[in-house]
Motif scaffolding. Structure first.
Motif, mmCIF file in Angstrom:
data_model
loop_
_atom_site.group_PDB
_atom_site.id
_atom_site.type_symbol
_atom_site.label_atom_id
_atom_site.label_comp_id
_atom_site.label_asym_id
_atom_site.label_seq_id
_atom_site.Cartn_x
_atom_site.Cartn_y
_atom_site.Cartn_z
ATOM 1 N N ILE A 56 0.817 -1.218 0.000
ATOM 2 C CA ILE A 56 0.000 0.000 0.000
ATOM 3 C C ILE A 56 0.849 1.265 0.000
ATOM 4 O O ILE A 56 0.333 2.348 -0.311
ATOM 5 N N ALA A 57 2.134 1.158 0.318
ATOM 6 C CA ALA A 57 3.005 2.343 0.297
ATOM 7 C C ALA A 57 3.117 2.924 -1.099
ATOM 8 O O ALA A 57 3.439 4.106 -1.255
ATOM 9 N N ASP A 58 2.837 2.111 -2.120
ATOM 10 C CA ASP A 58 2.914 2.594 -3.496
ATOM 11 C C ASP A 58 1.642 3.312 -3.931
ATOM 12 O O ASP A 58 1.545 3.780 -5.069
ATOM 13 N N MET A 59 0.647 3.390 -3.033
ATOM 14 C CA MET A 59 -0.586 4.091 -3.349
ATOM 15 C C MET A 59 -0.406 5.586 -3.071
ATOM 16 O O MET A 59 0.653 6.040 -2.666
ATOM 17 N N ASP A 60 -1.456 6.361 -3.272
ATOM 18 C CA ASP A 60 -1.369 7.795 -3.058
ATOM 19 C C ASP A 60 -1.390 8.128 -1.567
ATOM 20 O O ASP A 60 -1.206 7.249 -0.720
#
Length: 212
Positions: free
Chosen positions: A192-196
């Protein structure tokens, strides 16, 4: 709405924990991988029903080994070795009740072999370096205090699709196999760190699906 770290550190304070489907993302990821593994076992197996000659013969061919005979015994088959030799040779048909047990023995042995060698599952998820998509549904807020519901997590637009998730699958499969919930949570944080900027709102989720 920007990510509010304090709200998710205190998950449940305003009612999100009242819905049993809301769980930490790593737990949901583990369940999604178990479902994907089950599909791999089923869809990669023999498709023809055991009630057909083709399906029966294919299962017997798979079971014609020491391990296969043990699986048949574990499934409740009590036929004599000489009788089973005739089944394997195709000179005698098992009774309908034994065909059902042969089917059970086949699927049990296939599942055991896949679970004991998860390399194929890792390859399946890595998809030759292209990775696998992950579908994420946010927490179900139906039981959250109305004034505390987050509008950015309501409706279909809150469902997120992450295409081609790569590099996590070897470690994720190992963590699933070992029941390492802490490692799964660590991996989920990486996902989820790659999400906004809203990524923290998906620390807890109601559903995770894997496109494999």
């Amino acid at each position: 709405m920007p990510y509010d770290d304090s709200g998710w550190r205190n998950f449940g304070r305003l009612g999100a924990n009242r819905s049993a489907e809301n769980v930490r993302g790593g737990q949901a990821l583990g369940a999604a991988m178990e479902s994907a593994l089950s599909r791999l076992i089923r869809e990669g197996g023999i498709r023809s029903p055991v009630t057909t000659n083709r399906g029966l013969n294919a299962r017997l061919n798979y079971l014609n080994s020491v391990a296969g005979r043990q699986a048949m015994a574990d499934a409740g088959i009590t036929a004599r070795p000489r009788t089973m030799d005739k089944w394997f040779a195709g000179t005698q048909q098992p009774m309908a009740s034994n065909k059902e047990k042969i089917d059970t023995a086949y699927w049990n042995l296939r599942a055991e072999r896949v679970l004991n060698n998860l390399g194929a599952f890792k390859q399946h998820l890595n998809n030759r370096g292209r990775g696998t998509s992950i579908e994420i549904h946010p927490v179900n807020q139906d039981l959250v205090d109305e004034k505390a519901r987050r509008p950015n997590l309501l409706g279909e637009q809150a469902h997120r699709m992450l295409p081609n998730v790569r590099y996590i699958w070897d470690d994720a499969v190992d963590a699933m196999r070992q029941g390492d919930s802490d490692k799964l949570e660590e991996i989920w944080d990486d996902v989820i760190a790659d999400m906004d900027s809203d990524w923290g709102a998906y620390t807890y989720v109601s559903y995770v699906g894997i496109g494999a």
